[in-house]
Design a protein around this motif. Structure first.
Motif, PDB file in Angstrom:
ATOM      1  N   SER A  62       0.832  -1.204   0.000  1.00 22.04           N
ATOM      2  CA  SER A  62       0.000   0.000   0.000  1.00 22.04           C
ATOM      3  C   SER A  62       0.863   1.249   0.000  1.00 22.04           C
ATOM      4  CB  SER A  62      -0.918   0.006   1.222  1.00 22.04           C
ATOM      5  OG  SER A  62      -0.172  -0.031   2.428  1.00 22.04           O
ATOM      6  N   ALA A  63       2.033   1.170   0.648  1.00 22.55           N
ATOM      7  CA  ALA A  63       2.937   2.318   0.664  1.00 22.55           C
ATOM      8  C   ALA A  63       3.431   2.633  -0.743  1.00 22.55           C
ATOM      9  CB  ALA A  63       4.121   2.047   1.593  1.00 22.55           C
ATOM     10  N   MET A  64       3.739   1.596  -1.534  1.00 24.01           N
ATOM     11  CA  MET A  64       4.213   1.825  -2.892  1.00 24.01           C
ATOM     12  C   MET A  64       3.095   2.344  -3.786  1.00 24.01           C
ATOM     13  SD  MET A  64       6.372   2.156  -5.166  1.00 24.01           S
ATOM     14  CE  MET A  64       7.691   1.846  -3.983  1.00 24.01           C
ATOM     15  N   ILE A  65       1.879   1.849  -3.597  1.00 20.07           N
ATOM     16  CA  ILE A  65       0.750   2.375  -4.369  1.00 20.07           C
ATOM     17  C   ILE A  65       0.520   3.846  -4.024  1.00 20.07           C
ATOM     18  CG2 ILE A  65      -1.745   2.212  -4.711  1.00 20.07           C
ATOM     19  CD1 ILE A  65      -1.485  -0.807  -4.369  1.00 20.07           C
ATOM     20  N   GLY A  91      -3.944   4.438   4.018  1.00 18.36           N
ATOM     21  CA  GLY A  91      -3.082   3.839   5.031  1.00 18.36           C
ATOM     22  C   GLY A  91      -3.811   3.635   6.338  1.00 18.36           C
ATOM     23  N   GLY A  92      -4.655   4.603   6.692  1.00 19.30           N
ATOM     24  CA  GLY A  92      -5.406   4.496   7.937  1.00 19.30           C
ATOM     25  C   GLY A  92      -6.371   3.327   7.940  1.00 19.30           C
ATOM     26  N   SER A  93      -7.006   3.072   6.793  1.00 18.95           N
ATOM     27  CA  SER A  93      -7.958   1.955   6.723  1.00 18.95           C
ATOM     28  C   SER A  93      -7.243   0.618   6.917  1.00 18.95           C
ATOM     29  CB  SER A  93      -8.693   1.980   5.380  1.00 18.95           C
ATOM     30  OG  SER A  93      -7.793   1.778   4.298  1.00 18.95           O
ATOM     31  N   LYS A  94      -6.028   0.482   6.350  1.00 17.58           N
ATOM     32  CA  LYS A  94      -5.265  -0.755   6.541  1.00 17.58           C
ATOM     33  C   LYS A  94      -4.786  -0.890   7.986  1.00 17.58           C
ATOM     34  CE  LYS A  94      -3.776  -2.147   2.007  1.00 17.58           C
ATOM     35  NZ  LYS A  94      -2.712  -2.873   1.285  1.00 17.58           N
ATOM     36  N   LEU A  95      -4.441   0.255   8.574  1.00 20.57           N
ATOM     37  CA  LEU A  95      -3.993   0.225   9.965  1.00 20.57           C
ATOM     38  C   LEU A  95      -5.124  -0.212  10.888  1.00 20.57           C
ATOM     39  CD1 LEU A  95      -1.480   0.818  11.668  1.00 20.57           C
ATOM     40  CD2 LEU A  95      -2.312   3.162  11.939  1.00 20.57           C
ATOM     41  N   VAL A  96      -6.326   0.265  10.626  1.00 23.47           N
ATOM     42  CA  VAL A  96      -7.496  -0.127  11.415  1.00 23.47           C
ATOM     43  C   VAL A  96      -7.758  -1.620  11.253  1.00 23.47           C
ATOM     44  CG1 VAL A  96     -10.002   0.108  11.624  1.00 23.47           C
ATOM     45  CG2 VAL A  96      -8.568   2.151  11.400  1.00 23.47           C
ATOM     46  N   ALA A  97      -7.618  -2.104  10.003  1.00 21.27           N
ATOM     47  CA  ALA A  97      -7.827  -3.535   9.759  1.00 21.27           C
ATOM     48  C   ALA A  97      -6.807  -4.377  10.528  1.00 21.27           C
ATOM     49  CB  ALA A  97      -7.729  -3.823   8.262  1.00 21.27           C
ATOM     50  N   GLY A 135      -7.157  -7.334  13.803  1.00 21.46           N
ATOM     51  CA  GLY A 135      -6.704  -8.711  13.678  1.00 21.46           C
ATOM     52  C   GLY A 135      -6.433  -9.191  12.276  1.00 21.46           C
ATOM     53  N   ALA A 136      -6.588  -8.336  11.266  1.00 19.58           N
ATOM     54  CA  ALA A 136      -6.344  -8.755   9.889  1.00 19.58           C
ATOM     55  C   ALA A 136      -4.847  -8.942   9.655  1.00 19.58           C
ATOM     56  CB  ALA A 136      -6.911  -7.731   8.913  1.00 19.58           C
ATOM     57  N   GLN A 137      -4.488  -9.936   8.863  1.00 19.05           N
ATOM     58  CA  GLN A 137      -3.089 -10.168   8.517  1.00 19.05           C
ATOM     59  C   GLN A 137      -2.777  -9.451   7.199  1.00 19.05           C
ATOM     60  OE1 GLN A 137      -0.470 -11.800  10.148  1.00 19.05           O
ATOM     61  NE2 GLN A 137       0.639 -10.779   8.483  1.00 19.05           N
ATOM     62  N   LEU A 138      -1.878  -8.498   7.271  1.00 20.76           N
ATOM     63  CA  LEU A 138      -1.520  -7.734   6.078  1.00 20.76           C
ATOM     64  C   LEU A 138      -0.480  -8.491   5.267  1.00 20.76           C
ATOM     65  CD1 LEU A 138      -1.210  -4.155   7.644  1.00 20.76           C
ATOM     66  CD2 LEU A 138      -3.225  -5.243   6.625  1.00 20.76           C
ATOM     67  N   ALA A 139      -0.587  -8.368   3.949  1.00 24.35           N
ATOM     68  CA  ALA A 139       0.350  -9.065   3.064  1.00 24.35           C
ATOM     69  C   ALA A 139       1.745  -8.458   3.188  1.00 24.35           C
ATOM     70  CB  ALA A 139      -0.126  -8.974   1.620  1.00 24.35           C
ATOM     71  N   PRO A 187       1.648   0.170   5.820  1.00 30.53           N
ATOM     72  CA  PRO A 187       0.648   1.244   5.879  1.00 30.53           C
ATOM     73  C   PRO A 187       1.070   2.407   6.779  1.00 30.53           C
ATOM     74  CG  PRO A 187      -0.115  -0.672   7.098  1.00 30.53           C
ATOM     75  CD  PRO A 187       1.091  -1.102   6.324  1.00 30.53           C
ATOM     76  N   VAL A 188       1.840   2.105   7.844  1.00 30.25           N
ATOM     77  CA  VAL A 188       2.326   3.199   8.701  1.00 30.25           C
ATOM     78  C   VAL A 188       3.209   4.136   7.887  1.00 30.25           C
ATOM     79  CG1 VAL A 188       3.865   3.746  10.623  1.00 30.25           C
ATOM     80  CG2 VAL A 188       2.150   1.954  10.881  1.00 30.25           C
ATOM     81  N   ALA A 189       4.065   3.551   7.042  1.00 30.56           N
ATOM     82  CA  ALA A 189       4.933   4.366   6.195  1.00 30.56           C
ATOM     83  C   ALA A 189       4.113   5.230   5.244  1.00 30.56           C
ATOM     84  CB  ALA A 189       5.878   3.469   5.402  1.00 30.56           C
TER      85      ALA A 189
END
Length: 288
Positions: free
Chosen positions: A26-29, A90-96, A100-104, A176-178
């Motif tokens: 997500s950071a690269m996108i 980024g915030g939406s991924k951080l919330v996920a 408990g969601a596992q980020l790729a 996502p934090v980045a």
């Protein structure tokens, strides 16, 4: 002058989108979206700089320099919009992740894209900033900072992607934090550009030190006293100066005229041949 930047941005944004999608970053996108905004603002710069270079005419007595300021304003808005989108994504991924969601885990292609972007965008910044300063073009300098902000964002992107790759699955949240950190950095850059362009569009005065320098130049001439009612503003890549100046009322008109012309020449030598100067010569009030 923006052709080099445009070519670089097209190649970068294409590579970044591919790297972000293939590398699940997500950071690269987010970085790719920033490069896309760079490309769009390059187009804006190209169009508005051509318009601002037009000479004065019956409809624009002071020339078309304000079109550069409008372009800077649009660039700032585009950058602010891109930053907002990056922060939200980024915030939406951080919330996920918190839920408990596992980020790729990002792929190495995304990391290499970030490192390449840092190098390319820094080169574009140096090139565009140097050209902008040589031409005294605020819009080109603004666009140069757009390149620099992309280089800085790519540094944050590289750190986030690298951490997510090399520190294991527990640290995939760094990606996502980045992207959020990148977005916040861009907000600051956009705010500064907006502040400058809005100041010019609302006829903000030149800095106090510049006005002091103008008064010093005026007072450096003999027989000239009490410059007052100084008004200054920026018109794109040039400035406008208006001032009232007092001289001995007994001097011949030709002498007063020659002195005013000499002051104008000195000011144009200092601030550029296209500087708009209006001097109102007044008789010095008697102290008797």
């Amino acid at each position: 002058m923006t052709l080099v930047g445009s070519i670089g941005n097209v190649l970068l944004l294409t590579f970044k989108f591919i790297a972000g999608i293939v590398g699940h970053s997500s950071a690269m996108i987010a970085d790719a979206i920033h490069s896309l905004s760079d490309f769009l603002t390059d187009l804006i710069v190209f169009i508005f700089v051509r318009i601002s270079a037009k000479p004065q005419d019956d409809s624009h007595d002071y020339g078309h320099g304000k079109f550069e300021t409008i372009a800077s304003f649009i660039i700032a808005l585009a950058l602010m919009a891109a930053a907002t989108g990056i922060i939200i994504a980024g915030g939406s991924k951080l919330v996920a992740w918190f839920n408990g969601a596992q980020l790729a885990t990002p792929g190495m292609l995304a990391l290499w894209a970030a490192l390449l972007s840092i190098a390319v965008k820094e080169v574009l910044y140096q090139y565009t900033a140097r050209r902008g300063k040589n031409l005294d073009s605020p819009v080109m300098v603004a666009n140069a900072w757009h390149h620099r902000s992309d280089a800085l964002s790519s540094i944050g992107t590289a750190i986030g992607i690298g951490g997510a790759i090399f520190l294991g699955n527990r640290w995939t949240v760094l990606d996502p934090v980045a992207s959020i950190v990148v977005g916040l950095m861009l907000v600051k850059v956009a705010f500064n550009l907006l502040k400058t362009s809005v100041g010019e569009l609302t006829e903000g005065s030149l800095p106090a030190e510049t006005e002091d320098e103008i008064l010093g130049i005026i007072l450096s001439f003999p027989d000239v006293e009490q410059p007052h009612n100084l008004r200054t503003r920026r018109i794109g890549n040039r400035i406008a100066i208006e001032a009232h100046v007092r001289m001995d009322g007994n001097l011949p008109l030709s002498t007063v005229h020659d002195r005013a012309s000499a002051i104008e020449r000195r000011l144009k030598e200092r601030f550029g041949s296209k500087t708009h100067i209006t001097l109102h010569m007044e008789p010095l009030k008697s102290t008797k």
